[in-house]
Design a protein around this motif. Structure first.
Motif, PDB file in Angstrom:
ATOM      1  N   THR A 425       0.702  -1.362  -0.053  1.00  0.00           N
ATOM      2  CA  THR A 425       0.113   0.063   0.087  1.00  0.00           C
ATOM      3  C   THR A 425       0.853   1.189  -0.181  1.00  0.00           C
ATOM      4  O   THR A 425       1.916   1.259   0.543  1.00  0.00           O
ATOM      5  N   SER A 426       0.355   2.348  -0.654  1.00  0.00           N
ATOM      6  CA  SER A 426       1.311   3.461  -0.603  1.00  0.00           C
ATOM      7  C   SER A 426       0.127   4.698  -0.710  1.00  0.00           C
ATOM      8  O   SER A 426      -0.832   4.645  -1.106  1.00  0.00           O
ATOM      9  N   TYR A 427       0.645   5.735  -0.202  1.00  0.00           N
ATOM     10  CA  TYR A 427      -0.027   7.121  -0.067  1.00  0.00           C
ATOM     11  C   TYR A 427       0.863   7.990  -0.815  1.00  0.00           C
ATOM     12  O   TYR A 427       2.095   8.179  -0.817  1.00  0.00           O
ATOM     13  N   GLN A 428       0.004   8.817  -1.963  1.00  0.00           N
ATOM     14  CA  GLN A 428       0.871   9.730  -2.500  1.00  0.00           C
ATOM     15  C   GLN A 428       0.129  11.203  -2.741  1.00  0.00           C
ATOM     16  O   GLN A 428      -1.036  11.223  -2.617  1.00  0.00           O
ATOM     17  N   VAL A 429       1.004  12.339  -2.808  1.00  0.00           N
ATOM     18  CA  VAL A 429       0.396  13.710  -3.004  1.00  0.00           C
ATOM     19  C   VAL A 429       1.354  14.373  -3.852  1.00  0.00           C
ATOM     20  O   VAL A 429       2.528  14.241  -3.832  1.00  0.00           O
TER      21      VAL A 429
END
Length: 610
Positions: A425-429
């Motif tokens: 899983t990853s979070y990106q902005v």
């Protein structure tokens, strides 16, 4: 490679079979339609780059070459024509999704695509979507996605293009494509092939690239038919690759790899008042044979069939709210000598929303939930917005949660697969800025990606390697692109395109830069046009990239330059010929340690537009 003669003969036959017709003095470009419409409608706040025909043609040996010189993506290539894997914003190859007409085509075995097995000339449009795309495109769209699209139109077309080329290292290639549109019908058929001995010299090493022969053959059929209140389309593709794997500075190549893939997509698009509905069915097939010794007929084999069916409905309310709902079911059945026979069933529900508040501001919200038969998948979401502050400046912002499913190799490899793996899983902005000043266009993007549960193969009990969820990474960086053109005198034009990226991709456990992720990468092209003459000068810079996890060893940074020219005969504008000089300064460089890339080489081509 005698068994490949059939593909070469067929390609030459199709390339030389032609009839001559006179082009109209003025040709109108028809309106074209994209098979993957959601790519346009629900990506307003994301960085999108479209590569035009001229860019693709001058770097058309493989999709690796096309993107290496015209994007910020770094490629780890085991020698020219060998296995090639991307690093998009510092992520790994399995975290870059390749999307064919809206369908994710990454291998179910490895979770990635070998970019040297794909011909860029098989597609009408190649686009790059930076940032997380897991909601729309599923597993692997973490750093970004590469979109290979075929378009269609119902305005009258009758064109055929044939290109034949010959180059250094006994390289020959050809491409033929014909497009016909009449009444309510559209048809596009084409073939493409390349074959090379690939026996280039290792600069200043008194060695030669041995056992590196390769052949690629591809064919395509794209068809569309206009119906009452709708359109029916069929996209089909066949690709065959046969490669001897070359050795390195320290080893002699012995192994060989053959792979074959077919892709078919049928879609029916109907309009019911304010509603658009689309039903789609796809079948993907992939097969490989790995020969440890190319002189023997012993091999390991694997094959997989993927069946995909989905239904989506879209409505545009008051010309402001665009809502798309989709239900997708996929079934994968795969078997291989090293993974046994396994299957995967996935049900996905997707909701996409775009709200055009005004001509200058819009935002989007997207959600995805998947249900699998072998493990739980995370709930995914993304949000994006774009604001055109003035006629010269725009801001965009996007954020997302993305994931990657463990591959069949990760789960079932006979000597160490791990059934207990969880999806990455990853979070990106990302924050982006766009500028326009006359003929100058510029884009500046800054991004941050945090990933966890990354799958990593490590030595286990008894020295057997096995995959586990342990690694956490943090990626951040900036990307800059420029595009400028100017008209100097009558019929003289000068164009300049460039991109630069800074990428910091850190393994938080080791506090080290990830391997094969250079901090700096830049590429640019200067192009001059005068009447029927075009000349371009192209440069690429890759900074130092570490090759070990403790950052103790690295491949050196390098600069490579190409020069090319093409000329269209004024008295017969259907014929164009040209020459490309690659690595013109004969620079020694490596993308992977101890695997030198080609020395100075030349390519001649002849193109017919009929």
């Amino acid at each position: 490679m005698k068994q490949n003669c059939f593909h070469i003969i067929l390609a030459f036959f199709l390339c030389t079979l032609s009839t001559y017709a006179q082009l109209d003095s003025i040709q109108q470009l028809p309106e074209v339609l994209l098979t993957d419409s959601k790519f346009v409608h629900f990506s307003k706040g994301f960085k999108l780059e479209k590569l035009n025909d001229s860019i693709i043609e001058r770097n058309a040996t493989s999709l690796t070459e096309t993107l290496r010189y015209n994007s910020s993506i770094y490629f780890k290539e085991n020698g020219s024509g060998m296995v090639s894997s991307p690093s998009f914003r510092g992520t790994n190859a399995a975290q870059t999704a390749v999307i064919w007409n809206g369908i994710n085509i990454n291998s179910v075995f490895t979770g990635q695509t070998d970019f040297n097995t794909i011909s860029p000339l098989n597609y009408d449009e190649i686009s790059i979507r930076s940032g997380g795309g897991g909601v729309q495109y599923g597993s692997g769209a973490v750093g970004g996605s590469i979109h290979l699209n075929n378009t269609f139109t119902f305005e009258k077309i009758d064109t055929t293009q044939i290109t034949i080329n010959h180059g250094s290292f006994s390289t020959i290639g050809g491409n033929a494509s014909t497009t016909q549109a009449w009444g309510d019908h559209y048809l596009n058929v084409g073939v493409d092939f390349i074959s090379s001995e690939n026996d280039y010299n290792y600069i200043e090493k008194n060695q030669k690239n041995k056992h590196g022969e390769f052949l690629r053959f591809a064919a395509k059929v794209n068809e569309a038919r206009r119906l009452k209140n709708g359109i029916a389309t069929w996209n089909s593709e066949y690709t065959y690759n046969d490669r001897n794997f070359s050795g390195s500075l320290n080893t002699i190549g012995k192994d060989k790899y053959k792979d074959l893939s077919t892709r078919n997509l049928w879609q029916l698009h109907q309009t019911f008042g304010a509603f658009d509905a689309k039903a789609s069915v796809a079948h993907l097939f992939e097969q490989y044979r790995y020969f440890p010794d190319s002189e023997k007929q012993l091999y390991d084999e694997g094959r997989a069939n993927t069946f995909i069916g989905f239904f989506q409905s879209e409505v545009l309310l008051q010309k402001k709210f665009r809502i798309n709902g989709k239900v997708e079911y996929s079934y994968i059945n795969a078997e291989g000598d090293n993974v046994g026979e396994n299957s995967r069933k996935t049900l996905a529900t997707v909701l996409l929303l775009n709200h055009k508040v005004s001509d200058d501001f819009s935002y989007g919200l997207n959600f995805r939930k998947e249900f699998l038969n072998d493990f739980d998948n995370p709930f995914l979401f993304s949000a994006d917005a774009k604001w055109k502050v003035s006629k010269n400046y725009a801001l965009r912002l996007n954020g997302s949660k993305n994931y990657r499913i463990p591959t069949f190799n990760d789960l079932y490899w006979y000597a160490g697969g791990n059934h207990n793996l969880q999806p990455e899983t990853s979070y990106q902005v990302e924050l982006g800025q766009e500028f326009w000043f006359g003929k100058l266009k510029a884009d500046l993007a800054a991004y941050f990606i945090s990933s966890e549960d990354l799958i990593k193969w490590i030595p286990g009990n008894g020295g057997i390697w096995e995959p586990v969820n342990i690694t956490k990474t943090r990626n951040y960086g900036v990307e800059v692109t420029f595009d400028y053109s100017i008209k100097l005198l009558n019929q003289h034009t000068l164009g300049f395109t460039a991109n630069y990226s800074y990428t910091n991709a850190e393994d938080l456990e080791k506090e080290k830069q990830l391997i094969y992720v250079p901090f700096h990468k830049a590429a640019g092209t200067i192009q001059y046009n005068y009447k029927t003459l075009m000349v371009y000068f192209q440069g690429l810079y890759n900074g130092e990239a570490y090759t070990t996890t403790d950052n103790s060893s690295a491949v050196k940074g390098y600069k490579v330059f190409n020069l090319g020219t093409e000329f269209t005969i004024p008295s017969n504008p259907q014929i164009t010929f040209g020459i490309r000089l690659k690595n013109m300064f004969n620079v020694y460089y490596e993308n992977v340690a101890y695997r030198p890339m080609p020395s100075r080489n030349i390519q001649l081509f002849l193109k017919f537009n009929i």
